[in-house]
Design an enzyme around this catalytic site. Structure first.
Site, short mmCIF file in Angstrom:
data_model
loop_
_atom_site.label_atom_id
_atom_site.label_comp_id
_atom_site.label_asym_id
_atom_site.label_seq_id
_atom_site.Cartn_x
_atom_site.Cartn_y
_atom_site.Cartn_z
N ASP A 116 0.79 -1.23 0.00
CA ASP A 116 0.00 0.00 0.00
C ASP A 116 0.82 1.28 0.00
O ASP A 116 0.24 2.37 0.02
CB ASP A 116 -0.96 0.00 1.19
CG ASP A 116 -2.05 -1.03 1.03
OD1 ASP A 116 -2.64 -1.09 -0.06
OD2 ASP A 116 -2.30 -1.79 1.97
N ASP A 181 -7.03 -4.51 -5.34
CA ASP A 181 -6.71 -3.16 -4.85
C ASP A 181 -5.34 -2.69 -5.35
O ASP A 181 -5.08 -1.49 -5.47
CB ASP A 181 -6.68 -3.12 -3.32
CG ASP A 181 -7.74 -3.96 -2.64
OD1 ASP A 181 -8.15 -4.98 -3.19
OD2 ASP A 181 -8.13 -3.60 -1.52
N1 GLY Z 1 -7.30 -1.65 0.12
C1 GLY Z 1 -8.03 -2.11 1.22
C2 GLY Z 1 -9.48 -1.92 1.10
O1 GLY Z 1 -9.98 -1.48 0.08
O2 GLY Z 1 -10.16 -2.20 2.08
#
Ligand code: GLY
Length: 399
Positions: A116, A181
């Protein structure tokens, strides 16, 4: 209780009662929404300033604001919110706050233990660079891109999202889990190549996008949440979910990340395959019988008790923002759909009354139902992408 806090609470109560007396199901125009955001986000930042610390609000937990550390995946959204408030108002106050909350995240550029770092640094430093042009921010972006690159696995050709031990409900045994994601981290790689001229970042981004296109989607263009790859031999080991209802379901925010991610890939490469992919995902979403009339999805398109399931305003905000960008590449009703979503989110059904909702903008988002946390709450990334959608809408309409 401090005098300042008492004044704040009194003001918030007064505003809340004024607003509730006036509560009617109207669609707020952009200016009204921005005026509300100035007050809400203003209260949010004042509370933090009064504490004398720098804190990053993420959501509400036990009726209190839940602040997160720098290495939380959501840490960049609050700084990004400051930058979008600056875009929307031109008020230097937000720029000053943008610099402060962005630079607070400096050490995040070394983060290598999850994928992330792209979200965290791009939403904060990426916006800071865009607005200020300060070249010092480029080195932070580059360091972050190098950190993200440590997670690139050349055999399958993807960025590994999580470490091996983050399996479904405690199950272990993943080798190279990639979540949809992760498409959102590619923007940092594209930017790193633009800054440095080093095409290796661009190539990793394209590889990740292509491998994801090949393995993460069903025939109807809905996306799995997690695909686990064999990082030694290549190939897919399993397709699963972590935050969705079921392995074979379509988790709403995952679909939103996919739509946004391929839109970015088209912007950066002009490869028509990515535009087509974004359109296919759009068609899946907006032809789905479980898409509600107000276009704010349930948390999972296959959630079993629809229509009695929580909505996810964060997914709606991400989709709206992506669609505004997509509408600049192709006319296919994308802007009209985005306008409808924004109208829904800007209505009293989702946009909080000033002084309520612990000063987050949007109500009714979902973090992770399978993990039992953040169910029907505000989330800082719902607010971030909602404001981004407003900025994009305004920019398009100015033209
Ligand atoms: N990237 C984590 C979520 O969307 O919860």
């Amino acid at each position: 209780m401090k005098l300042k806090t008492l004044i704040y609470l009194a003001a918030a109560g007064l505003l809340a009662s004024c607003a509730s007396a006036d509560q009617k199901p109207v669609i707020n125009p952009i200016q009204e929404t921005v005026a509300l955001a100035v007050q809400q986000i203003g209260f949010q930042t004042e509370l933090i300033e009064q504490s004398g610390k720098i804190m990053i609000p993420r959501t509400i937990k036990n009726d209190k604001i839940h602040y997160v550390p720098i290495d939380d995946w959501t840490s960049g959204f609050f700084a990004g919110t400051m930058w979008y408030m600056y875009d929307l108002t031109g008020d230097e106050k937000w720029k000053t706050l943008g610099v402060k909350y962005t630079e607070h995240l400096d050490s995040a550029k070394y983060l290598t233990w999850h994928h992330d770092v792209g979200f965290m640094i791009n939403c904060s430093y990426g916006n800071a660079l865009r607005v200020t042009g300060d070249t010092a921010y480029k080195s932070v972006m580059m360091e972050a891109a190098r950190s993200l690159a440590t997670r690139y696995r050349p055999v399958p050709g993807v960025i590994q999202s999580w470490d091996e031990d983050r399996g479904w409900q405690g199950k272990r045994g993943w080798m190279c889990p990639v979540i949809i994601d992760n498409m959102m981290n590619l923007e940092l790689f594209f930017e790193a190549t633009r800054i440095s001229g080093d095409s290796s970042f661009y190539k990793m981004a394209v590889s990740h996008a292509d491998v994801t296109m090949a393995h993460h989607f069903r025939d109807d263009y809905s996306s799995y949440h997690v695909v686990d790859y064999d990082k030694i031999k290549g190939g897919v080991r399993s397709r699963e979910t972590a935050q969705g209802y079921a392995h074979e379901s379509a988790w709403a925010r995952g679909q939103a990340w996919a739509l946004y991610g391929y839109t970015v890939c088209y912007r950066e490469t002009r490869d028509e395959r990515y535009l087509k992919m974004a359109e296919n995902i759009y068609n899946y979403l907006f032809n789905h019988p479980n898409m509600p009339a107000d276009l704010v999805p349930y948390w999972d398109f296959d959630a079993p008790a629809i229509p009695n399931e929580p909505r996810d305003a964060s997914a709606a905000a991400i989709i709206a923002s992506a669609l505004y960008e997509l509408s600049t590449y192709k006319q296919n009703g994308f802007k009209e759909t985005a306008d409808k979503i924004v109208a829904s989110l800007a209505s009293p059904a989702y946009l909080a009354i000033v002084g309520t909702n612990h000063n987050f903008l949007l109500m009714h988002s979902v973090g992770s139902i399978p993990h039992g946390h953040e169910i029907d709450v505000p989330l800082n990334y719902a607010d971030y992408y909602f404001l981004e959608a407003l900025v994009r809408k305004q920019n398009i309409e100015k033209k």
